[in-house]
Design a protein around this motif. Structure first.
Motif, PDB file in Angstrom:
ATOM      1  N   ALA A 264     -22.706 -11.545  10.625  1.00 22.50           N
ATOM      2  CA  ALA A 264     -22.034 -11.210  11.861  1.00 22.50           C
ATOM      3  C   ALA A 264     -22.993 -11.045  12.690  1.00 22.50           C
ATOM      4  O   ALA A 264     -22.844 -11.091  14.060  1.00 22.50           O
ATOM      5  CB  ALA A 264     -21.050 -10.036  11.704  1.00 22.50           C
ATOM      6  N   THR A 340     -20.105  -8.290   8.202  1.00 22.04           N
ATOM      7  CA  THR A 340     -21.058  -7.178   8.949  1.00 22.04           C
ATOM      8  C   THR A 340     -21.871  -6.468   8.071  1.00 22.04           C
ATOM      9  O   THR A 340     -22.520  -6.914   7.102  1.00 22.04           O
ATOM     10  CB  THR A 340     -20.124  -6.293  10.019  1.00 22.04           C
ATOM     11  OG1 THR A 340     -19.077  -5.542   8.952  1.00 22.04           O
ATOM     12  CG2 THR A 340     -19.213  -6.933  10.959  1.00 22.04           C
ATOM     13  N   THR A 415     -14.834 -13.894  10.034  1.00 19.32           N
ATOM     14  CA  THR A 415     -15.661 -12.692  10.365  1.00 19.32           C
ATOM     15  C   THR A 415     -14.990 -11.515   9.556  1.00 19.32           C
ATOM     16  O   THR A 415     -13.748 -11.336   9.678  1.00 19.32           O
ATOM     17  CB  THR A 415     -16.022 -12.276  11.806  1.00 19.32           C
ATOM     18  OG1 THR A 415     -16.424 -13.547  12.475  1.00 19.32           O
ATOM     19  CG2 THR A 415     -16.816 -10.956  11.933  1.00 19.32           C
ATOM     20  N   PHE A 512     -16.961  -7.616  17.014  1.00 13.57           N
ATOM     21  CA  PHE A 512     -16.751  -8.828  16.412  1.00 13.57           C
ATOM     22  C   PHE A 512     -15.289  -9.198  16.046  1.00 13.57           C
ATOM     23  O   PHE A 512     -14.328  -8.363  15.476  1.00 13.57           O
ATOM     24  CB  PHE A 512     -17.113  -8.654  14.793  1.00 13.57           C
ATOM     25  CG  PHE A 512     -18.741  -8.246  14.964  1.00 13.57           C
ATOM     26  CD1 PHE A 512     -19.475  -9.111  15.278  1.00 13.57           C
ATOM     27  CD2 PHE A 512     -19.098  -6.965  14.710  1.00 13.57           C
ATOM     28  CE1 PHE A 512     -20.965  -8.958  15.182  1.00 13.57           C
ATOM     29  CE2 PHE A 512     -20.604  -6.522  14.670  1.00 13.57           C
ATOM     30  CZ  PHE A 512     -21.454  -7.944  14.882  1.00 13.57           C
TER      31      PHE A 512
END
Length: 607
Positions: A264, A340, A415, A512
């Motif tokens: 990310a 992430t 994501t 995100f």
């Protein structure tokens, strides 16, 4: 005793040789000379089958012996680990006492939609020796009973060949549940010699042909994740390696899907990142030409200019790798997966497993062992973290979705993040870990827990001097006098280096967008939601931290639960020493304040 040791050594050698021969053996009978009878060909096949069965038996006996040897450490009575003060069974908390009983799954048994997607599937995985790769391998082998085979791209390292490194992977305690529930997993996985930094992935002709003819699913997770990696190395692995894998994917006969694992933070020069491609700050072909034309030192001097407003070579090259996918993979069934900050396991196969000290893990381990007492950063910031088992589950589901339901021409980007649904601030995360981790001290602790993060540079400099530099030099000096190797200041210098590398991330918060992944969860049926759970809305940081520090203690620090009684006694002594030091420091400061005040009073005539 000596003869018994010699027999064991001989047995290890013989069975290891058999294992290697089995992995190389092809299920094809050797050619017979002209005029050979049917009987001769049949007898050779029977001989090969007999050898296979014998080698399988030897392999099973060898593994049982190794596992018994690993579990033969002297135990302490369980009452010394679980008592009225510490009433939780640590292995139960980690989930090691709740493994399912092994069972044979009949070929005719129909599984969930995702399990059926992997039926007869042959997977090629790069990065299988890494953190996420191990969890992915374990998950596929344990929950997809009809998967046909998994090929791992492995390079020789530290004097170990591919077969030896493959053996090392499965010695990790992460695979304890797999070994218990699916004991006959090993024939479904094998290593392929190669290297993502080399042309053609460093594959031999025979290995390349095997992959082209057999593989139908690719997971590309190989990458150098070092933030300070030399740009030549980072480009070779993260960018050129991706291009080489795309070239291989185009030649694969029956490719269903390819999943490219990015990050990310590949576009971290933007504080709001959506699930779409962004234009990179440079053309990857230009950078590849530059890297090939300059020497290492010149490239090192040019790195800051090359990467522009991105913080490091990792983010820069992952951004370029995504651009490679966008431009060169339009003809392939492919997805980009962006997690992430990936942390320890949430629930499976065990809780709290991790094999590296990157990101938040390093801070928790450093503080828990009494090595780290301060850190420069804003503790009120939200860091987007996600447990690795949830990441792997989401990756598996996204891969199946792309292969079966992606009707659009665009390459989907998923994501995997948590901050949008379950944000947590640094100080809350640290406090939860302290509250639960205090019950699981490690025998390797050098001081009691005392950790004060700050974003004030002057206060940090003061804390760093008195809590790290002074005791570091003092204890290293005592170590030298005692004839031991000084290590503390070396650790603190590494911490300072990491702090400088991560400074870019210490005062920023990112948003995100993860809409595509949230929508994917809603499309899964109840069986897949149970087997491949990645529901961010059900994520509980309280639940995660209950076992986090214990998991770090057992799986990362390699401090078994049987040292807990001794560790707790040591922890109490360290606590008393900590209190004593605090009393001494406060008394000294009070004395200094009183002395200064007395001097001022004398000079001003008040005394």
């Amino acid at each position: 005793m000596y003869s018994l040791w010699l027999l064991r050594l001989l047995w290890d050698k013989v069975t290891t040789t058999m294992i290697k021969q089995q992995l190389k053996l092809q299920d094809v009978s050797p050619p017979c000379p002209n005029g050979s009878s049917l009987f001769m060909r049949t007898s050779r096949r029977v001989h090969i089958l007999f050898n296979l069965q014998f080698q399988n038996m030897a392999l099973d006996l060898h593994r049982k012996y190794i596992e018994k040897k690993q579990d033969s450490a002297p135990l302490v009575p369980i009452k010394d680990i679980i008592n009225s003060k510490y009433y939780v069974d640590p292995l139960e908390l980690l989930g090691e006492r709740s493994f399912n009983e092994p069972r044979e799954v009949d070929e005719s048994e129909v599984g969930s939609p995702i399990q059926e997607f992997f039926r007869d599937g042959v997977v090629f995985l790069t990065g299988g020796t890494g953190f996420m790769g191990k969890v992915l391998v374990e998950k596929l082998l344990r929950t997809c009973p009809h998967i046909k085979h998994i090929y791992l791209l492995i390079r020789s390292k530290k004097g170990k060949n591919v077969d030896e490194r493959l053996e090392d992977i499965f010695e990790d305690r992460l695979f304890k549940r797999l070994k218990h529930e699916v004991p006959k997993y090993y024939h479904k996985v094998s290593g392929v010699a190669g290297d993502c930094s080399l042309p053609g992935l460093g594959l031999s002709v025979s290995s390349r042909n095997t992959l082209i003819n057999e593989v139908n699913i690719i997971f590309h997770g190989a990458a150098t994740v070092r933030f300070d990696e030399h740009i030549r190395v980072a480009m070779n692995i993260n960018v050129s390696g991706t291009r080489e894998l795309l070239n291989l994917a185009r030649k694969i006969t029956n490719l269903k899907v390819m999943a490219h694992v990015s990050t990310a933070y590949s576009n971290c020069n933007r504080l709001h990142v959506e699930e779409k491609f962004y234009d990179p700050i440079a053309e990857y072909e230009d950078i590849l030409k530059l890297v090939s034309s300059k020497d290492d030192q010149t490239l090192q001097d040019m790195t800051k200019e090359i990467i522009g407003d991105l913080p490091n070579t990792y983010a820069f090259t992952k951004s370029l790798a995504e651009d490679v996918i966008r431009r060169e993979a339009q003809d392939l069934p492919i997805l980009v997966f962006r997690p992430t900050v990936v942390i320890a396991t949430y629930r499976e196969p065990v809780r709290g497993w991790i094999d590296n000290v990157y990101g938040p893990t390093g801070l928790i381990v450093g503080a828990g062992t009494g090595v780290l007492h301060t850190y420069f950063g804003d503790s009120n910031m939200v860091t987007d973290m996600i447990p690795v088992d949830m990441v792997v589950n989401a990756l598996i589901c996204a891969t199946k979705e792309t292969a079966t339901n992606n009707k659009n021409d665009e390459i989907p980007i998923y994501t995997c993040s948590s901050a949008g649904q379950k944000p947590i601030k640094w100080n809350d995360f640290i406090e939860m870990n302290r509250r639960h981790g205090i019950y699981w001290p490690t025998i390797r602790a050098i001081w009691y827990y005392s950790f004060w993060p700050t974003n004030n540079p002057y206060f940090y400099a003061l804390l760093n001097f008195f809590c790290h530099i002074v005791p570091g030099y003092l204890l290293d000096t005592l170590a030298v006098i005692a004839g031991q190797k000084p290590i503390l200041m070396k650790i603190y210098k590494k911490i300072d280096k990491v702090r400088d590398i991560l400074a870019y991330f210490s005062d920023k918060e990112w948003t995100f967008t993860n809409d595509r992944l949230l929508a994917l969860w809603k499309t899964l049926d109840s069986q897949d939601q149970d087997i491949f759970n990645f529901d961010i809305n059900q994520l509980s940081w309280e639940y995660f931290t209950q076992a986090h520090c214990l998991g770090l203690r057992v799986y990362l620090v390699k401090d078994d639960i049987h040292t807990l009684p001794a560790a707790r006694k040591k922890w109490e002594k360290l606590y008393m020493a900590h209190i004593g030091l605090k009393v001494f420091v406060y008394a000294f400061l009070l004395y200094c304040a009183w002395t200064i005040a007395s001097l001022i009073f004398k000079l001003t005539g008040f005394m």
